[in-house]
Design a protein around this motif. Structure first.
Motif, short mmCIF file in Angstrom:
data_model
loop_
_atom_site.label_atom_id
_atom_site.label_comp_id
_atom_site.label_asym_id
_atom_site.label_seq_id
_atom_site.Cartn_x
_atom_site.Cartn_y
_atom_site.Cartn_z
N HIS A 9 -18.46 -21.62 10.02
CA HIS A 9 -19.50 -21.76 11.04
C HIS A 9 -20.85 -21.80 10.36
O HIS A 9 -21.42 -20.77 9.99
N HIS B 163 -24.53 -24.62 10.10
CA HIS B 163 -25.18 -25.81 10.63
C HIS B 163 -26.05 -26.42 9.54
O HIS B 163 -26.96 -25.76 9.03
N LYS C 168 -16.31 -26.86 19.46
CA LYS C 168 -17.04 -25.76 20.07
C LYS C 168 -17.55 -26.19 21.44
O LYS C 168 -17.96 -27.35 21.61
N HIS D 129 -19.42 -15.90 16.97
CA HIS D 129 -20.59 -15.01 16.80
C HIS D 129 -20.63 -13.86 17.82
O HIS D 129 -21.60 -13.72 18.56
N ASP E 63 -22.84 -18.44 10.36
CA ASP E 63 -23.67 -19.07 11.41
C ASP E 63 -25.04 -19.43 10.85
O ASP E 63 -26.07 -19.25 11.51
ZN ZN Z 1 -23.83 -21.57 15.11
#
Ligand code: ZN
Ligand code: DUC
Ligand code: ZN
Length: 477
Positions: free
Chosen positions: A62, A64, A155, A243, A319
Motif C-alpha cells: 500500500h 502511492h 480498492k 489502514h 500507505d
Molecule cells: Zn493509501
C-alpha cells in the motif's frame, strides 16, 4: 565456470515460518541453493552476512507514487524516487494504485499508470486498481478483463466525493470480486459523518490542522468497518480493510474474524508512532501529519500493537502518500493557513516502514522475527497473489533480499532518506536495525546506505488470483 552468480554466506535467514543459519546460492536472479556450507569459490560474487539477518525483501502493498490527484496537488514521488526510497529501506516489491477517474475508463487508468512506471521503477511492482465508478462497462467488461490480466486486487472507498461508492455499488463490486477471484480492499470511513462534522467545525471556525482528527473520529471508521463487513458477509466474499487506525475498528474486525469470516486487515506505521497530538504542532506544521484515518492516541497505539501480535492484522504497509510540506502543490496547496479540508491527505513512510516495526516490534519483544517477516513481506505477497515468487526465501523464489544489521543504530532524519518529500514525520526518532545491503532478483541495488542499482530496472508483476480471496466453502487448499 562458477556454479552461482552470487553466494550469501554465514547469515541468519528468517522467513515467516523459521529462523535458521544457511548459505544462499543465486543464479539468474533466483534462489537455487540453500545449504549449510556452499563450497568456497563456487561463485563469482560473495557476500559475508555473518552477524546479519537475511530477510525476504519487504513487500509494501500500500503506497502511492505519481498518482493523479484531481485537486491540483501533486505527489512528490514518482516511480523512480518512490522505488529508490523503498529499496533503501529494505523493500523490494511495491504495489501502488492505478486509480479510475469517475466517468472514465479503468483500463485507461491502468495504461496511463504503466507509462508512469515503465523505465522509472527500480524494483518490481504490481498494481492494485481503484474502482471509483462501477459502471456497466467497468463491471461487465473492464474489471473482469483486468483481473484476468493480472490486476487481481482493487480498492474501494466509502468516503471522498470523487471516489466513494454507495452500499449498492459496494455489493456489486464485492459480488464481482467473489466471482472473479479478486481481493477487495476497503477504505472504511463514513462519508456523511465526516461531512457533517467538518461543516460544524468550519462554522465554528475550527479549521486548523488538528481539527482534521476531530472530523474523522473512530465512530465514523467503526461504523463503516462494520457496514462493509456486513456487506461482505451478505455476498460471502473475503475483504481486506486497509489502514486501520485503532481499537474501535479492530473490535469490529476481531468480531468478524471470530464469526469465521474472511476479513483481513492492514495497519501502518502512523498508527503506531503518531498520535492526533502530532497534528497539534505550531502553526501549520500539524498538516505534515494529516492523513486518513487520522492517528489516534497512545491507548489506540497499544491496541494496534496488540492486533499485530495476536493476528488481527495480516499486513503492515506504509500507505506512503507523499506531499511536500512547503510546496504550493503539496500540503500548502491552498496556502499556509488553509482549512484542514483542503490539505492533501497522506504522509510519507515507504523507507522507514521496516526499520520502525523492526526496532519497536522485534527489538522491544512485541513481535517475533518470523511475525515481522509475515506482516511485512510474506502475507502481503500471499494476499495479493505474488507468493512464493515474492515474500519468502525458498528454492525458486526471486532473490529479493534485505541483509539486515540488527545492531545498527540510526537516528532518522529527512536528509538521509531518498524520497522527494521535504520532511519525515519520524524526524529524530532513534531505531535499532537497518538494511545494510538490498538485493533485487540477484542484483545488489542498495549498498552503503545508497542506491546502487540500474535505472528503471523494475519489472511489472502480474498477480495470480489470491488464495485468501476465495470465498468460504470454495477453498481447495
Ligand atoms: Zn493509501
Ligand atoms: N487513503 C489512503 O489509502 N491513502 C492516503 C489517503 C487516504 O485517504
Ligand atoms: Zn484509503
Amino acid at each position: 565456470m562458477s556454479d552461482f552468480d552470487l553466494v550469501i554466506r554465514n547469515g541468519k535467514v528468517a522467513t515467516a515460518a523459521d529462523v535458521f543459519s544457511c548459505d544462499l546460492g543465486i543464479v539468474d536472479g533466483r534462489i537455487v541453493a540453500m545449504a549449510e556450507g556452499i563450497a568456497l569459490g563456487a561463485s563469482r560474487h560473495e557476500i559475508d552476512a555473518a552477524g546479519k539477518l537475511v530477510l525476504p525483501g519487504g513487500v509494501d502493498a500500500h503506497c502511492h507514487f505519481d498518482q493523479p490527484t484531481g485537486d491540483g496537488s501533486q505527489m512528490a514521488d514518482d516511480f523512480r524516487s518512490g522505488t529508490v526510497s523503498a529499496a533503501c529501506g529494505g523493500t523490494t516489491t511495491v504495489i501502488p494504485f492505478a486509480c479510475q477517474v469517475k466517468g472514465a475508463s479503468l483500463r485507461a487508468a491502468v495504461e496511463d499508470y504503466h507509462r508512469r512506471a515503465e523505465g522509472k521503477a527500480v524494483i518490481d511492482y504490481a498494481f492494485h486498481l481503484i474502482v471509483s465508478d462501477p459502471s456497466d462497462q467497468v463491471l461487465g467488461q473492464e474489471l473482469p478483463a483486468l483481473i484476468r490480466d493480472g490486476y487481481t486486487s482493487f480498492k474501494i472507498y466509502m468516503t471522498y466525493d470523487d471516489l466513494k461508492l454507495d452500499d449498492r455499488q459496494i455489493l456489486d463490486v464485492l459480488a464481482l470480486a467473489r466471482r472473479d477471484g479478486a481481493m477487495a480492499m476497503i477504505h472504511a470511513e463514513n462519508s456523511d459523518c465526516i461531512a457533517w462534522l467538518t461543516e460544524k467545525l468550519e462554522l465554528a471556525g475550527q479549521t486548523a490542522p488538528h481539527f482534521h482528527a476531530l472530523s474523522r473520529p473512530q465512530i465514523a471508521e467503526r461504523e463503516a468497518t462494520h457496514r462493509v463487513i456486513s456487506l461482505a458477509e451478505l455476498v460471502d466474499v473475503p475483504i481486506l480493510i486497509v489502514h486501520v487506525s485503532g481499537r474501535e475498528a479492530i473490535e469490529q474486525i476481531r468480531w468478524a474474524q471470530g464469526r469465521g469470516l474472511r476479513v483481513y486487515a492492514e495497519t501502518c506505521p502512523q498508527y503506531l508512532f503518531l498520535t492526533a497530538e502530532d497534528l497539534h504542532l505550531d502553526g501549520f506544521e500539524g498538516a505534515k501529519c494529516i492523513c486518513s484515518p487520522p492517528p489516534r492516541d497512545a491507548a489506540n497505539q497499544e491496541a494496534v500493537w496488540d492486533g499485530l501480535e495476536n493476528g488481527v492484522f495480516q499486513v503492515f504497509s506504509s500507505d506512503h502518500a507523499p506531499f511536500r510540506f512547503k510546496d504550493p502543490k503539496g500540503k500548502m496547496l491552498r496556502g499556509a493557513e488553509a482549512p484542514f479540508r483542503h490539505v492533501p491527505n497522506g504522509i510519507p513512510g515507504v523507507e522507514t516502514r521496516l526499520a520502525l516495526l523492526f526496532s519497536e516490534g522485534v527489538g522491544k519483544g512485541r513481535i517475533t522475527l518470523t511475525r515481522f517477516v509475515e506482516l511485512t513481506s510474506a502475507n502481503p505477497a500471499r494476499i495479493y497473489g505474488l507468493y512464493p515468487r515474492k515474500g519468502t526465501i525458498a528454492i525458486g523464489a526471486d532473490a529479493d533480499l534485505a541483509i539486515w544489521d540488527p545492531e545498527r543504530e540510526v537516528t532518522i532524519t529527512n536528509g538521509m532518506l531518498h524520497h522527494n518529500v521535504d520532511y519525515t514525520p519520524y524526524e529524530g526518532r532513534k531505531v535499532k536495525g537497518w538494511p545494510e545491503t538490498v538485493i533485487s532478483r540477484g542484483e545488489i541495488i542498495v549498498e552503503g546506505g545508497g542506491f546502487a542499482g540500474g535505472a528503471g530496472r523494475g519489472r511489472f508483476l502480474k498477480c495470480d488470483s489470491p488464495v485468501p480471496a476465495r470465498p468460504k466453502g470454495r477453498s481447495e487448499e
